[in-house]
Design an enzyme around this catalytic site. Structure first.
Site, PDB file in Angstrom:
ATOM      1  N   GLY A   1      -8.942   5.747   2.308  1.00  0.00           N
ATOM      2  CA  GLY A   1      -9.475   6.565   3.407  1.00  0.00           C
ATOM      3  C   GLY A   1     -10.905   6.234   3.763  1.00  0.00           C
ATOM      4  O   GLY A   1     -11.707   7.122   4.065  1.00  0.00           O
TER       5      GLY A   1
ATOM      6  N   THR B   1      -7.525   2.750   9.609  1.00  0.00           N
ATOM      7  CA  THR B   1      -7.697   3.372  10.927  1.00  0.00           C
ATOM      8  C   THR B   1      -8.680   2.614  11.825  1.00  0.00           C
ATOM      9  O   THR B   1      -8.411   2.405  13.011  1.00  0.00           O
ATOM     10  CB  THR B   1      -8.150   4.842  10.738  1.00  0.00           C
ATOM     11  OG1 THR B   1      -7.147   5.496   9.950  1.00  0.00           O
ATOM     12  CG2 THR B   1      -8.278   5.562  12.062  1.00  0.00           C
TER      13      THR B   1
ATOM     14  N   ASP C   1       0.856  -1.190   0.000  1.00  0.00           N
ATOM     15  CA  ASP C   1       0.000   0.000   0.000  1.00  0.00           C
ATOM     16  C   ASP C   1       0.897   1.248   0.000  1.00  0.00           C
ATOM     17  O   ASP C   1       1.864   1.321   0.767  1.00  0.00           O
ATOM     18  CB  ASP C   1      -0.879  -0.047   1.268  1.00  0.00           C
ATOM     19  CG  ASP C   1      -1.940   1.025   1.300  1.00  0.00           C
ATOM     20  OD1 ASP C   1      -2.376   1.460   0.213  1.00  0.00           O
ATOM     21  OD2 ASP C   1      -2.348   1.421   2.415  1.00  0.00           O
TER      22      ASP C   1
HETATM   23  P1  13P Z   1      -8.166   4.801   6.557  1.00  0.00           P
HETATM   24  O1  13P Z   1      -7.051   4.796   7.537  1.00  0.00           O
HETATM   25  O2  13P Z   1      -8.910   6.069   6.519  1.00  0.00           O
HETATM   26  O3  13P Z   1      -9.044   3.617   6.705  1.00  0.00           O
HETATM   27  O4  13P Z   1      -7.496   4.690   5.099  1.00  0.00           O
HETATM   28  C1  13P Z   1      -6.908   3.499   4.707  1.00  0.00           C
HETATM   29  C2  13P Z   1      -6.197   3.629   3.426  1.00  0.00           C
HETATM   30  O5  13P Z   1      -6.647   4.274   2.523  1.00  0.00           O
HETATM   31  C3  13P Z   1      -4.919   2.916   3.307  1.00  0.00           C
HETATM   32  O6  13P Z   1      -4.315   3.144   2.084  1.00  0.00           O
END
Ligand code: 13P
Length: 283
Positions: free
Chosen positions: A208, A232, A82
């Site tokens: 996100g 998150t 990622d």
């Molecule tokens: P969040 O932390 O908002 O879930 O985003 C995860 C993400 O996009 C990892 O690339």
């Protein structure tokens, strides 16, 4: 089963109008939780690690963990880099056995993003490993980097040119999401997503997604998103399990004891997210 690439997984999702959940994992318990959720709901699944996670323990550890967990399931699982931050890191993950790579040149000017992304795509193609790229700026705190307000949504026509020139397999779009915890209510530009979809015929990725309303995620999947990233909310779930155990039982010194509740909480979150993504009972 052995780890699979995300290529067919995401094309199937695109055809079937659902999204595959992609979950950021940071330790053994999180890996086990994600795989257990996928197994129970018979969902294809992507486990992913960011550069800061890799900095913590190295690609070989995470590859080993995910491979071991996936071996005991009947559902297809992939390990994805990622926000790959350089050509070198992409190659490192590739050599370790990662089955999907993201190169994130979104902080660079358009032409440089094309150049960096194209180079990684060229290296991965002969090995059949798919590449995700990002165009536009997703806001918030992204791994170790602060993406700020995330101004600079993806332009549909630039997206078309970007995909044609780089030959990437999937594209992360900036339509108003941010990494981390949202301060206000996020407003997604779903019309823009639809316009990008019209110009670009490869699976689109939503970053996100923690903290987004379920309906927003569902609507964005209807409009072309085939992979949804969650980090998150998994971190919060895991640490809640650890904190709760230690608060109620401060004498506990066995990491297995507090890790177990964290694992249970992460599994519950992942199962919820898989249902929202519509990827359950696909296997
Ligand atoms: P969040 O932390 O908002 O879930 O985003 C995860 C993400 O996009 C990892 O690339």
């Amino acid at each position: 089963m052995p780890l699979v690439s995300t290529k067919q997984m995401l094309l199937d999702a695109q055809k079937g109008n659902y999204a595959v959940g992609a979950f950021n994992v940071e330790n053994m318990e999180m890996v086990q939780a994600v795989i257990a959720a996928a197994n129970e709901l018979r969902a294809p699944v992507i486990l992913q690690t960011t550069p800061s996670t890799i900095k913590y323990a190295g690609v070989d550890y995470y590859y080993g963990l995910v491979k071991a967990a996936a071996q005991n399931t009947a559902v297809p699982a992939a390990i994805h880099l990622d926000h790959g931050s350089s050509f070198e890191l992409a190659l490192q993950a590739l050599r370790a056995g990662y089955t999907s790579i993201m190169i994130d040149g979104s902080h660079e000017p358009f032409e440089d993003n094309i150049r960096i992304t194209g180079k990684v795509a060229e290296a991965c193609a002969p090995l059949g490993i798919p590449v995700e790229a990002e165009l536009g700026k997703v806001g918030g705190k992204e791994d170790d980097l602060d993406g700020g307000e995330g101004k600079g949504f993806t332009d549909p026509f630039e997206a078309k040119e970007f995909v044609a020139q780089t030959k990437v397999n999937s594209l992360a779009v900036a339509i108003g999401t941010a990494h981390g915890v949202y301060k206000g209510e996020p407003r997604l530009d779903l019309d823009r997503l639809e316009r990008i979809r019209k110009e670009v015929d490869i699976p689109l990725v939503l970053h996100g997604a923690s903290g987004l309303a379920d309906e927003v995620v569902i609507e964005s999947i209807k409009r072309g998103i085939c992979k949804v990233n969650f980090a998150t909310e998994l971190r919060i779930a895991y640490s809640n399990g650890v904190k709760e155990t230690l608060k109620d039982n401060p004498e506990v010194i066995d990491p297995k004891k507090f890790g177990a509740l964290g694992r249970e909480y992460v599994k519950a979150v992942v199962m919820e997210k898989m249902k929202i993504c519509g990827c359950i009972y696909r296997i």
